[in-house]
Scaffold this motif. Structure first.
Motif, PDB file in Angstrom:
ATOM      1  N   VAL A  87     -25.262   3.094  20.473  1.00  0.00           N
ATOM      2  CA  VAL A  87     -25.880   4.423  20.393  1.00  0.00           C
ATOM      3  C   VAL A  87     -27.398   4.270  20.380  1.00  0.00           C
ATOM      4  CG1 VAL A  87     -26.092   6.521  19.006  1.00  0.00           C
ATOM      5  CG2 VAL A  87     -23.898   5.328  19.139  1.00  0.00           C
ATOM      6  N   HIS A  88     -28.048   4.987  21.286  1.00  0.00           N
ATOM      7  CA  HIS A  88     -29.513   4.923  21.426  1.00  0.00           C
ATOM      8  C   HIS A  88     -30.006   6.359  21.567  1.00  0.00           C
ATOM      9  CE1 HIS A  88     -29.111   0.568  22.434  1.00  0.00           C
ATOM     10  NE2 HIS A  88     -27.929   1.004  22.830  1.00  0.00           N
ATOM     11  N   GLY A  89     -30.269   7.028  20.443  1.00  0.00           N
ATOM     12  CA  GLY A  89     -30.639   8.444  20.507  1.00  0.00           C
ATOM     13  C   GLY A  89     -29.471   9.234  21.070  1.00  0.00           C
ATOM     14  N   ARG A 111     -22.479  -4.678  21.991  1.00  0.00           N
ATOM     15  CA  ARG A 111     -23.917  -4.396  21.950  1.00  0.00           C
ATOM     16  C   ARG A 111     -24.141  -3.118  21.146  1.00  0.00           C
ATOM     17  NH1 ARG A 111     -25.221  -3.988  28.236  1.00  0.00           N
ATOM     18  NH2 ARG A 111     -27.072  -5.257  27.909  1.00  0.00           N
ATOM     19  N   ARG A 112     -25.394  -2.830  20.852  1.00  0.00           N
ATOM     20  CA  ARG A 112     -25.662  -1.556  20.166  1.00  0.00           C
ATOM     21  C   ARG A 112     -25.238  -0.427  21.095  1.00  0.00           C
ATOM     22  NH1 ARG A 112     -31.431  -0.014  18.896  1.00  0.00           N
ATOM     23  NH2 ARG A 112     -30.934   2.195  18.745  1.00  0.00           N
ATOM     24  N   GLU A 134     -22.874   7.866  15.608  1.00  0.00           N
ATOM     25  CA  GLU A 134     -22.810   6.638  14.800  1.00  0.00           C
ATOM     26  C   GLU A 134     -21.379   6.379  14.337  1.00  0.00           C
ATOM     27  OE1 GLU A 134     -24.796   4.270  14.610  1.00  0.00           O
ATOM     28  OE2 GLU A 134     -26.577   5.226  15.450  1.00  0.00           O
ATOM     29  N   LEU A 167     -31.917  -2.534  26.455  1.00  0.00           N
ATOM     30  CA  LEU A 167     -31.082  -3.699  26.139  1.00  0.00           C
ATOM     31  C   LEU A 167     -31.299  -4.793  27.188  1.00  0.00           C
ATOM     32  CD1 LEU A 167     -27.648  -2.189  25.011  1.00  0.00           C
ATOM     33  CD2 LEU A 167     -29.554  -2.969  23.623  1.00  0.00           C
ATOM     34  N   VAL A 187     -32.294   1.867  28.261  1.00  0.00           N
ATOM     35  CA  VAL A 187     -32.575   2.089  26.830  1.00  0.00           C
ATOM     36  C   VAL A 187     -33.090   0.810  26.164  1.00  0.00           C
ATOM     37  CG1 VAL A 187     -30.996   4.043  26.569  1.00  0.00           C
ATOM     38  CG2 VAL A 187     -30.148   1.707  26.151  1.00  0.00           C
ATOM     39  N   ALA A 203     -27.838   0.794  30.097  1.00  0.00           N
ATOM     40  CA  ALA A 203     -28.182  -0.087  28.968  1.00  0.00           C
ATOM     41  C   ALA A 203     -29.591  -0.641  29.151  1.00  0.00           C
ATOM     42  CB  ALA A 203     -27.165  -1.225  28.874  1.00  0.00           C
TER      43      ALA A 203
END
Ligand SMILES: Cc1cc2nc3c(=O)[nH]c(=O)nc-3n(C[C@H](O)[C@H](O)[C@H](O)COP(=O)(O)OP(=O)(O)OC[C@H]3O[C@@H](n4cnc5c(N)ncnc54)[C@H](O)[C@@H]3O)c2cc1C
Length: 353
Positions: free
Chosen positions: A253-255, A250-251, A301, A157, A155, A152
Motif C-alpha cells: 500500500v502506497h497512499g 513487497r510493501r 492497511e 519500489l 511508487v 510498483a
C-alpha cells in the motif's frame, strides 16, 4: 482533454487484476481495468497447474483441462518421491479470459491494447490503441501488472528479484496424473517440471541467471531425457517463458495505490506458484478499495495485513530456503539429495525449523 474520472483504475487484466476489477465493480464502484496485451491471457506464460482450493474459480471460468493427483519429485540421485498433491491443469488463456468476462459482467470496463505509462500521484497516463495520451484520474489505483510492475516502479519500489523460465509444450505419449518435479544442479535457483495437460505436457525449467544464463541447453537435455524414457514426443508444439518473482512480499500500500499478485511479490519463491495468491490478493484489493472509498480509512492497511497473515509465513520460509540454496549451487552439495530435500515443499525437512 480533461482526465477520465473513475473510482478504481486497475493496471493488468491477469488473474490479480481481473479479480480486483470484479470485486470492486461488484461493490458498485466504477472500474476501468486495462491490459497492454492485444488478447487477454495470450500468450500464455505459465505451466498451468493450480491446487484444489482454486476449484471454484476454475469452474467459473470453465478452464479445467485435467485433474492432477500427486507430485513426483525426482532427486539428483534419481530417487523418486511421490506425494499426494491434488490439483488441476487449466487452460490458462481461458482462465484469464473467463476472469476478465466475470469482471465485465460485474460492471467493470476492460480495455485491451492499453498500456500504463506513468503515475504522478493523481492521474495515470496510458497509451490505448492509437490514443497516445489516455489520461485517467482514479480515486484509487491498483497495480496488478505482473513481475516487472511499472506501477510498483512508479511508487518508488526497486525491481524485484526474479527467476527466468523457459517452457516447451510437447506431445504426451500416455495419460499422466502427476506433476513431475526435477531437482538438480542443472537448474540452479529453480527446477525442471513436466506437467500433463491432456494429450500434451508443459515441460519447462526455471533458473537464476546468476548461476545459469542459458536455459535452452538444459531444457533441450531434459526434453531429450523424457523422449528417451518414452514419456513425451520429439516435437515442440509451443515455446514460452517468463519471469517469476522470488523475493517475497513487497510493501503493498502506497497512499491510494495498492499492489496485488506478482506485482506485490506474492508468488511462492520456491515453487513459483502464483495464480492462487493473485486471485486472492486481487479480490482482496478490490474489496479493500470499496471499503476505503466508502470511508474506511484503515481498509487498505487491513488488506496488506491480511495478505501478510495469509501468505507471509510461507513466503518468508521459501525466501530463507532460497538463500540457503544460493550458497550451494554449482558446488558438490547441490548434487546431494539431502540438500535438495530441505529445499523442496514435498519433504518434511523443508518445514523443519
Ligand atoms: C513459465 C511460468 C510458469 C508458471 N507456472 C505456474 C503454475 O503452474 N501455477 C501457478 O500458480 N503459477 C505459475 N506461474 C506464476 C503465475 O503465472 C503468476 O504468479 C500469475 O500469472 C500472477 O498473476 P498476476 O495477475 O499477478 O500477473 P500476470 O498474470 O503477469 O498479469 C499481469 C498483466 O498485466 C499486464 N501488464 C503488464 N504491464 C502492463 C502495463 N504497463 N500496462 C498495462 N498492462 C500491463 C500484462 O499484459 C498481464 O496481462 C508461472 C509463471 C511462469 C513465468
Amino acid at each position: 482533454m480533461s482526465p477520465l474520472a473513475t473510482d478504481v483504475l486497475v493496471i493488468g487484466a491477469g488473474p490479480a487484476g481481473a479479480a480486483a476489477a470484479r470485486a470492486a465493480a461488484g461493490r458498485g464502484l466504477t472500474v476501468i481495468c486495462v491490459d497492454r496485451r492485444a488478447e487477454i491471457g495470450v500468450p500464455v506464460q505459465c505451466a498451468e497447474f493450480v491446487p484444489m482450493p482454486l476449484l471454484r474459480t476454475v469452474h467459473e471460468t470453465d478452464s479445467r483441462v485435467q485433474d492432477v493427483e500427486g507430485m513426483l519429485t525426482v532427486l539428483p540421485s534419481g530417487l523418486q518421491h511421490h506425494s499426494v498433491f491434488p490439483g488441476m491443469m487449466i487452460d490458462r488463456a481461458r482462465f484469464d479470459q473467463g476472469l476478465a468476462e466475470l469482471a465485465q459482467a460485474a460492471g467493470a470496463q476492460v480495455k485491451i491494447r492499453c498500456q500504463f505509462l506513468a503515475w504522478d500521484g493523481e492521474v495515470a497516463r496510458l497509451r490505448c490503441g492509437t490514443d497516445e495520451a489516455f489520461i485517467v484520474r482514479p480515486r484509487l489505483l491498483i497495480g496488478a501488472d505482473g513481475p516487472h510492475s511499472r506501477v510498483a516502479k512508479a511508487v518508488g519500489l526497486p525491481h524485484q528479484q526474479v527467476v527466468y523460465t523457459r517452457q516447451y509444450t510437447v506431445p504426451l505419449l500416455r495419460p499422466y496424473a502427476d506433476t513431475d518435479i526435477f531437482l538438480s544442479d542443472a537448474f540452479p535457483g529453480g527446477y525442471g517440471w513436466l506437467f500433463p495437460r491432456g494429450p500434451v505436457a508443459n515441460l519447462g525449467l526455471g533458473a537464476d541467471r546468476r548461476f545459469e544464463d542459458n536455459l535452452k541447453l538444459p531444457l533441450e537435455q531434459l526434453h531429450q531425457q523424457m523422449v528417451e524414457r518414452g514419456i513425451v514426443g520429439e516435437s515442440v508444439l509451443g515455446r514460452t517463458g517468463g519471469a517469476i518473482p522470488v523475493g517475497g512480499i513487497r510493501r503493498m500500500v502506497h497512499g491510494n495505490v495498492v499492489l496485488a499478485g506478482d506485482a506485490a511479490g506474492l508468488t511462492h519463491p520456491i515453487t513459483g506458484a502464483g495464480i492462487p495468491a493473485a486471485v486472492i490478493s486481487g479480490a482482496g484489493a478490490g474489496l479493500a478499495a470499496a471499503d476505503y472509498l466508502a470511508g474506511d480509512e484503515d481498509a487498505l492497511e487491513s488488506y496488506a495485513e491480511d495478505m501478510q497473515d495469509q501468505f507471509g509465513p510461507a513466503l518468508a520460509r521459501a525466501v530463507q530456503r532460497r538463500k540457503s540454496l544460493e550458497a550451494v549451487w554449482r558446488q558438490p552439495a547441490a548434487q546431494e539429495d539431502r540438500v535438495m530435500r530441505s529445499s523442496w515443499i514435498a519433504f518434511d525437512e523443508y518445514f523443519a525449523a
